[in-house]
Design a protein around this motif. Structure first.
Motif, PDB file in Angstrom:
ATOM      1  N   VAL A   1       0.815  -1.219   0.000  1.00  0.00           N
ATOM      2  CA  VAL A   1       0.000   0.000   0.000  1.00  0.00           C
ATOM      3  C   VAL A   1       0.846   1.265   0.000  1.00  0.00           C
ATOM      4  O   VAL A   1       0.341   2.341  -0.244  1.00  0.00           O
ATOM      5  CB  VAL A   1      -0.972   0.032   1.197  1.00  0.00           C
ATOM      6  CG1 VAL A   1      -2.152  -0.869   0.934  1.00  0.00           C
ATOM      7  CG2 VAL A   1      -0.283  -0.327   2.480  1.00  0.00           C
TER       8      VAL A   1
ATOM      9  N   TYR B   1      -7.856  -3.646   3.743  1.00  0.00           N
ATOM     10  CA  TYR B   1      -7.306  -2.697   2.772  1.00  0.00           C
ATOM     11  C   TYR B   1      -8.137  -2.601   1.493  1.00  0.00           C
ATOM     12  O   TYR B   1      -7.832  -1.792   0.627  1.00  0.00           O
ATOM     13  CB  TYR B   1      -5.857  -3.065   2.441  1.00  0.00           C
ATOM     14  CG  TYR B   1      -4.900  -2.700   3.552  1.00  0.00           C
ATOM     15  CD1 TYR B   1      -4.408  -1.405   3.647  1.00  0.00           C
ATOM     16  CD2 TYR B   1      -4.522  -3.622   4.510  1.00  0.00           C
ATOM     17  CE1 TYR B   1      -3.556  -1.046   4.660  1.00  0.00           C
ATOM     18  CE2 TYR B   1      -3.660  -3.274   5.543  1.00  0.00           C
ATOM     19  CZ  TYR B   1      -3.181  -1.987   5.601  1.00  0.00           C
ATOM     20  OH  TYR B   1      -2.333  -1.628   6.604  1.00  0.00           O
TER      21      TYR B   1
ATOM     22  N   SER C   1     -10.605   3.987   1.217  1.00  0.00           N
ATOM     23  CA  SER C   1     -10.639   3.239   2.473  1.00  0.00           C
ATOM     24  C   SER C   1     -11.883   2.375   2.521  1.00  0.00           C
ATOM     25  O   SER C   1     -12.971   2.807   2.157  1.00  0.00           O
ATOM     26  CB  SER C   1     -10.627   4.203   3.652  1.00  0.00           C
ATOM     27  OG  SER C   1     -10.697   3.473   4.851  1.00  0.00           O
TER      28      SER C   1
ATOM     29  N   GLY D   1      -6.071  -0.383   8.566  1.00  0.00           N
ATOM     30  CA  GLY D   1      -5.777  -0.276   7.143  1.00  0.00           C
ATOM     31  C   GLY D   1      -4.909   0.922   6.788  1.00  0.00           C
ATOM     32  O   GLY D   1      -5.047   1.485   5.710  1.00  0.00           O
TER      33      GLY D   1
ATOM     34  N   SER E   1      -1.556   3.065   5.685  1.00  0.00           N
ATOM     35  CA  SER E   1      -0.430   2.792   4.802  1.00  0.00           C
ATOM     36  C   SER E   1       0.812   3.544   5.271  1.00  0.00           C
ATOM     37  O   SER E   1       1.889   3.360   4.727  1.00  0.00           O
ATOM     38  CB  SER E   1      -0.782   3.177   3.370  1.00  0.00           C
ATOM     39  OG  SER E   1      -1.198   4.514   3.323  1.00  0.00           O
TER      40      SER E   1
END
Lengths: 157, 188
Positions: free
Chosen positions: A45, A88, B35, B139, B141
């Motif tokens: 990511v 994700y 997202s 989640g 990054s």
């Protein structure tokens, strides 16, 4: 000879540059092979166009460890991928799933050329049909005969 | 029929032009990752407090039943933009009484404690995420990232990167207002 050897070594070196560090690897070669397989399907990511298997980013390492942890816990390959995907999103998959939002993505490459061939085919077929020769009408036959009779005589020697 | 064919090149040009306009739009960030958390319940996590910092830890249970929406900021002492963002967040807390929680991401407790005592601590709770696992649950990054979570524990908004600069602050303020996190200021 030495130069050839040097070349081989130099060309071979990049293959050794691996993002997966020894301390991450699983003892079970079977599980490790599956982990590598899954890691190549998952997008990093941070670095976005790299898979997590070849990325040196911190998050990529964490995800590699996570994949191995889930595998050791007895998850199937799909379960592991779904676990990461739940956090994700589809974005982490290099192969997007086939669902209503991605129909255009999957179908367009086949549908657009097919449409082009069909439309092109119809146009060509119609153009050819129009160009095909039809028999002359009686009036035209008479005209041709008259012209031939007039000019034919002069051409003879 | 022939007249219809004459407008085909124009139509193609218009469609292509539309795509180019969309692609060249400077507001569009192709590397932005949508997202999956928005409108979803906040993920399960439970983090201990940072040793040496006198605020409690942070878990999923702390996100619900607050008087209003809360803001969760993922930060680290090693993250340079976080330092700039820290001032912005502190101002939000002092001016608007924003309820701010922190996730201290992959940080040494000692460094985090020094960082907070130097800059001040605007966080009501801080969870120490040394392994980065809570970060994966959210989640994220990278750091910093900031989330707005509603009273029922639903994630309302996510901001990737530091909330620094006029544009970013305006964007975040709008999100806070829409979430109703700034109501108290307007009411008093």
């Amino acid at each position: 000879m030495i130069r050839a050897l040097f070349l081989i070594i130099m060309l071979g070196l990049p293959g050794l540059a691996n993002a997966v560090e020894p301390d991450e690897m699983l003892a079970d070669p079977n599980l490790e092979a599956r982990a590598r397989e899954i890691s190549r399907e998952l997008r990093c990511v941070v670095c976005q166009n790299q898979d997590i298997d070849s990325s040196n980013a911190g998050v990529a390492r964490d995800l590699r460890l996570l994949v191995r942890e889930r595998l050791t816990a007895g998850d199937s390959d799909t379960e592991v991928i779904d676990f990461v995907r739940a956090r994700y999103g589809d974005f982490v998959l290099f192969k997007p799933p086939f669902k209503p939002q991605t129909y255009a993505l999957w179908i367009a490459p086949f549908a657009l050329p097919a449409a082009a061939f069909v439309i092109g085919g119809i146009l060509l077929w119609r153009a050819r049909r129009r160009a095909s020769v039809e028999d002359l009408s009686d009036e035209e036959e008479a005209l041709v005969a008259e012209v031939l009779a007039r000019h034919g005589r002069r051409d003879e020697k | 029929m022939k007249r219809l064919f004459a407008v085909v090149p124009l139509a193609v040009a218009v469609v292509l032009g539309g795509f180019f306009l969309w692609g060249l739009n400077p507001e569009r960030d192709p590397s932005e990752i949508p997202s999956v958390l928005i409108s979803q319940p906040a993920p399960e996590f439970d983090l201990p407090s940072v040793p040496g910092v006198d605020v409690p830890g942070l878990g999923r249970a702390d996100l619900t039943d607050n008087p209003g929406p809360v803001v969760i900021n993922v930060f680290a002492s090693w993250c340079v933009p976080c330092k700039a963002e820290h001032a912005v967040l502190t101002r939000f807390v002092e001016r608007y009484g924003l309820r701010l929680f922190g996730i201290n991401y992959k940080d040494e407790p000692k460094d985090a404690a020094t960082w907070l005592s130097d800059l001040g601590n605007p966080y009501a709770r801080i969870g120490s995420d040394r392994s980065g696992r809570a970060g994966i649950e959210w989640g994220i990054s990278g750091v910093p990232e900031t989330f707005i979570v509603g009273r029922d524990g639903t994630v309302l908004y996510r901001y990737v990167g530091p909330i620094v600069g006029e544009e970013a602050v305006a964007k975040f303020t709008t999100a806070l207002t829409q979430a109703g996190a700034l109501d108290r200021e307007l009411g008093s």
